[in-house]
Enzyme design. Sequence first.
Site, mmCIF file in Angstrom:
data_model
loop_
_atom_site.group_PDB
_atom_site.id
_atom_site.type_symbol
_atom_site.label_atom_id
_atom_site.label_comp_id
_atom_site.label_asym_id
_atom_site.label_seq_id
_atom_site.Cartn_x
_atom_site.Cartn_y
_atom_site.Cartn_z
ATOM 1 N N PRO A 2 0.824 -1.206 0.000
ATOM 2 C CA PRO A 2 0.000 0.000 0.000
ATOM 3 C C PRO A 2 0.861 1.259 0.000
ATOM 4 C CG PRO A 2 -0.530 -1.465 1.843
ATOM 5 C CD PRO A 2 0.763 -1.908 1.263
ATOM 6 N N GLU A 3 0.854 1.938 -1.095
ATOM 7 C CA GLU A 3 1.473 3.255 -1.177
ATOM 8 C C GLU A 3 0.377 4.282 -0.867
ATOM 9 O OE1 GLU A 3 4.592 4.109 -1.987
ATOM 10 O OE2 GLU A 3 5.469 2.308 -2.847
ATOM 11 N N HIS A 91 -3.648 -14.627 9.175
ATOM 12 C CA HIS A 91 -3.249 -13.217 9.121
ATOM 13 C C HIS A 91 -4.418 -12.232 9.127
ATOM 14 C CE1 HIS A 91 0.671 -14.872 8.498
ATOM 15 N NE2 HIS A 91 0.436 -15.239 7.261
ATOM 16 N N ARG A 110 2.719 -9.552 7.045
ATOM 17 C CA ARG A 110 4.037 -9.174 7.584
ATOM 18 C C ARG A 110 3.971 -8.352 8.864
ATOM 19 N NH1 ARG A 110 7.314 -8.218 1.914
ATOM 20 N NH2 ARG A 110 6.460 -10.092 0.988
ATOM 21 N N ARG A 152 22.219 20.239 2.655
ATOM 22 C CA ARG A 152 22.161 18.796 2.866
ATOM 23 C C ARG A 152 22.981 18.063 1.814
ATOM 24 N NH1 ARG A 152 17.008 16.202 5.506
ATOM 25 N NH2 ARG A 152 15.992 17.999 6.446
#
Length: 271
Positions: A2-3, A91, A110, A152
């Site tokens: 899932p983005e 799960h 996971r 940076r």
Amino acid sequence: MPELPEVETTRRGLAPHLEGHTVCSATVRQRRLRWPVEPDFERRIAGARILKLERRAKYLLVHTDRGCAIWHLGMSGSLRLVEPGAEVRKHDHVDWVLDSGLCLRFHDPRRFGALLWTDSDPAAHDLLAHLGPEPLSEEFCGDYLFRVSRGRRQAVKTLIMDGRVVVGVGNIYASESLFLAGIRPDRAAGTISRARYGRLTDAIKQVLARSIEQGGTTLRDFIGGDGKPGYFAQQLNVYGRTGERCRQCGGPVRDMVLGQRSTFFCRRCQR
DNA sequence: CCCGATTCCTGTAGGC
DNA sequence: TGCCTACAGGAATCGG
């Protein structure tokens, strides 16, 4: 996985079935997620009326009249509405039974996902309080990235994947956006011009918006049983294409590791 | 403060 | 065919 686009798609899909409804009861079968689900979560959510679903970064916020539940899908989590009595699979960690009779079910092999509860404003929660702007907001623009990158030396790819700088840019979209913008992923962030950051923020917005339009199709959605990636993969320019020909110049797509993440780019098209 | 390395977890892919 | 290992990834946290 899932983005941001898939979380947004989840929100849009669930909202009509959740908003205005009451959670009759909850079952937590596995408390050990990214963080433990607090012991009395079931008691807190039982009887709560859901007011609104909101997305912030990759978090799904379920505002209720009792407080706010904070979901994160991690990288293998999904939320689905199932019929009462649907078979519980491996799960399937959390169920919310709704007054409509439907059941909201969380599945996460996971266990990088999370389910938290807060009695106060979720924006003030430790996990949300220090997040950068939404990538699709006006605040996120070339001037902004230019400003925060000064001084940076870190690679530009790790900069745009830093949630304190901008949220929701995952590993796939970082590589793809940098390709569209013509910027090498390992360029030191502080040495990139304002104009090029303008092109980069445009590219990030474009790739995320396009993915949301497609319903958040991701690499892990397969067609057929051969394990080949689905629709979105066909639009990827560099991600996972090491050794294949760049769609733009025909040269080989290269890979490297940046911040412990696989990174894909074209040497000729990105400088 | 800055930034790279480590950590959680399990399904899948690749090697032999 | 099957076993074994390496790897993937979001993001907090640790360590230099």
